[in-house]
Structures are given as structure tokens and as C-alpha cells.
Design an enzyme around this catalytic site. Structure first.
Site, mmCIF file in Angstrom:
data_model
loop_
_atom_site.group_PDB
_atom_site.id
_atom_site.type_symbol
_atom_site.label_atom_id
_atom_site.label_comp_id
_atom_site.label_asym_id
_atom_site.label_seq_id
_atom_site.Cartn_x
_atom_site.Cartn_y
_atom_site.Cartn_z
ATOM 1 N N ARG A 105 21.967 -70.046 81.928
ATOM 2 C CA ARG A 105 20.811 -69.994 82.828
ATOM 3 C C ARG A 105 19.737 -69.032 82.328
ATOM 4 N NH1 ARG A 105 24.087 -69.383 88.468
ATOM 5 N NH2 ARG A 105 25.611 -68.465 87.039
ATOM 6 N N LYS A 204 11.812 -77.862 96.679
ATOM 7 C CA LYS A 204 12.026 -76.586 97.366
ATOM 8 C C LYS A 204 10.960 -75.581 96.963
ATOM 9 C CE LYS A 204 15.531 -75.156 93.963
ATOM 10 N NZ LYS A 204 16.964 -74.891 93.746
ATOM 11 N N THR A 238 21.569 -73.126 98.412
ATOM 12 C CA THR A 238 20.540 -74.156 98.242
ATOM 13 C C THR A 238 21.125 -75.546 98.453
ATOM 14 O OG1 THR A 238 19.321 -72.762 96.686
ATOM 15 C CG2 THR A 238 18.846 -75.113 96.645
#
Length: 339
Positions: A105, A204, A238
Site C-alpha cells: 500500500r 467515497k 469502509t
């Protein structure tokens, strides 16, 4: 042309269950017993990692099975030290089989004065003497370019397509594949194409890192059974919020297919209490007891795919053939039945 020596597997402590499953699957393919090389991976009292290999590996084609999942730093160091032990023992070729590639990430500098840790890890693996990397669903495909050695990035989508066709037989016309954010559209589109389903997106908005201010559904999900597709589920905040947004938009059911179930902190509790009917993950990360016992989490095996990928690498044949669902049908025979 196939190598003269047999492929040999060795594993750290990150996911011994998967390593043993890969060895069993290779035994089926080879028609002979394939086991893990006898070795010990232990720690001194101060936490230093020590590796000792008890079998001769000189001139061998070695495959280290070790995801760099939680605890990421310990598992990464195990991988590096195992590689060093094999290199110093004159192994002919060392392939790191990393079902979950930690630090993926951190693949770019999103802000000033931040690292690109994925590149650092790539450098470490190369310097440790690893000749090739085999992994699954890298968070960012460009990480392959961080390496100066070959990287084979397998995909969970063909296996997920088989699972969806198996579990939603007779309901395929009601399905809608959903990307939980704009960045994951390509991954979601791939599965949508495989199962011939339409695609929607959950957009989002964040006011600050880690906090979602609001979500909007792009696409008509009314009356649809939605399947959220993503590569990583960490705290599941999320994901659960996206599921609620889809139900509010008129979806009848929400299911999720996530490659890597990191599932840290309150994730399992959130999934248990969410409106999602099921969360499907792979076994790329060793599942905890809480994950195994969660009633709406299901685990899809990756050992058949990794075993075949290792054999293809050893034989010098195509690994990309495993990107196709039809190629995986005989490999997953007995798990998923089509037709």
C-alpha cells in the site's frame, strides 16, 4: 525444458497451513510425495530470527512460501533470512512465493517526505538473493516494476468467478459487481466481465485520512444482489459502510469478495454485525480463530493455483495461463463444479 531437479518447498512461520496445502497439492500433481524441506525458523530471547536448514539444497530449485502479513516486519525478516540461508547453501534458484505482499500500500509518495516502502522491500528481497517472486493480487500492479527480477502476479479473480458461478447458480442474472472506490474499478470490471454482470461504483469522499465523510452509488443497484470486489480488507470499516450504502440504494443482498483478509482490530466484529450476507476471502493470510469462526466469512483456497504456478515455473511453461477461469476449472475440480 523442465529442470532435472525436483522443486523443493520451504516455509517460514507466517502461513504454515497454506504451505502444507501447497505441498499436498503438488504431491497430487506430481504423483509423488512433496513435503516441506526440514528446517527450523526460531527466535532468540531478544527476538532475533535464526534459520537452520537440515537438508542438502545445493543446486536445488527452491521455493520459499511466506506471506509478509501481520506481524509484517517479523515475517519479512524470516523471508530474507531464509533466502540468505539458501543462497549461502548454494541453492541454484530461489523463488519467493509471497501470497500476500506486505507494504504494497506504500507504493508512491502521496505526500511530501514519505517513503516508497514497497520499493524498499523489493530491494531487500533482491539483495537477499531471491531470483524470482510469485505473488497474488498486488495492491498496485506497478510494484512489479520495482523489481529487477521476474515477478509473476497471480489473480484471485478467476477463482472468485468460479466461486460466484458455484454459489449463485441460477441467480446470475440478478448479480451486480461493485467497486468500493474508483481506484478498484479495473479489478471489479475484470470479475464483472468473467461472470457477464453489470458494474457499479461506490464513490467515497474523505475529509481526512481514515475517515469516510460520505458515499454515493454510481449505477442502479435496485433489486440486485451486489458483489463488492476489492484486494484488501483491513479494519472493514469502509467495506461495511459501502454495504449499508448499497442496501439503502435498493440492493436486495450484499456479498463481498476480498483477496487478502487482513481483518485487523474490530474487523471481524464489524463484519459479523454488518448487513453483508457473506465475506469471501482467500487463505493468502493465515486466518485467526475469530475469522474461522465468523458465520458470514468464508475462505477460498489458493493452494491449487499456487501449486500449479510453482510447477509451471519449474517446468518453464506459462504462468499467465492461470489468469483464465477455464484453465483453473480442472485445477479446482472437486471444489467447484460447473454446468
Amino acid at each position: 525444458m523442465a529442470a532435472m531437479t525436483e522443486p523443493k518447498l520451504i516455509a517460514g512461520n507466517a502461513n504454515r497451513t497454506l504451505a502444507n496445502a501447497i505441498a499436498r497439492r503438488m504431491s497430487m500433481h506430481r504423483g509423488m510425495q512433496v513435503g516441506l524441506v526440514d528446517a527450523r525458523v526460531e527466535r532468540f530471547n531478544d527476538g532475533e530470527i535464526f534459520v537452520e536448514v537440515f537438508e542438502n539444497v545445493r543446486g536445488e530449485d527452491m521455493y520459499i512460501i511466506q506471506p509478509t502479513s501481520r506481524p509484517a516486519n517479523d515475517n519479512l525478516m524470516e523471508l530474507l533470512i531464509i533466502a540468505d540461508a539458501l543462497r549461502r547453501s548454494s541453492a541454484d534458484r530461489i523463488t519467493a512465493v509471497i501470497p500476500y505482499f506486505g507494504y504494497a500500500r506504500q507504493d508512491r509518495r502521496a505526500k511530501a517526505r514519505t517513503p516508497i516502502s514497497a520499493k524498499l522491500v523489493a530491494n531487500l528481497l533482491t539483495e537477499a538473493g531471491i531470483d524470482r517472486v510469485l505473488t497474488l493480487d498486488l495492491h498496485a500492479a506497478q510494484i512489479q516494476g520495482f523489481f529487477d527480477i521476474p515477478v509473476d502476479n497471480l489473480y484471485a479473480s478467476p477463482v472468485f468467478a468460479l466461486d460466484i458461478e458455484h454459489h449463485f447458480k441460477g441467480q446470475m442474472a440478478d448479480l451486480m459487481v461493485v467497486s468500493p472506490d474508483v481506484g478498484g474499478v479495473a479489478r471489479a470490471r475484470d470479475i464483472a466481465k468473467r461472470i457477464n454482470a453489470p458494474l457499479a461504483i461506490v464513490d467515497k469522499r474523505r475529509e481526512k485520512a481514515g475517515e469516510v465523510a460520505g458515499m454515493t452509488v454510481i449505477g442502479d443497484v435496485r433489486g440486485k444482489k451486489c458483489i463488492i470486489v476489492d484486494d484488501i480488507c483491513d479494519t472493514a470499516g469502509t467495506l461495511c459502510k459501502a454495504a449499508e450504502t448499497l442496501i439503502e440504494a435498493g440492493a436486495t443482498e450484499v456479498h463481498s469478495y476480498i483477496t487478502h483478509g487482513v481483518l485487523s482490530g474490530p474487523a471481524v466484529e464489524r463484519v459479523t454485525n454488518s448487513v453483508m450476507k457473506s465475506l469471501v476471502i482467500t487463505d493468502s493470510i493465515e486466518p485467526s480463530d475469530a475469522v474461522r469462526n465468523c458465520p458470514n466469512i468464508r475462505i477460498v483456497p489458493t493452494a491449487p493455483m499456487f501449486a500449479q504456478a510453482i510447477l509451471n515455473t519449474w517446468h518453464g511453461t506459462s504462468v499467465s495461463s492461470l489468469f483464465e477461469t477455464d484453465t483453473l476449472v480442472p485445477i479446482y475440480d472437486g471444489i467447484y463444479l460447473r454446468g
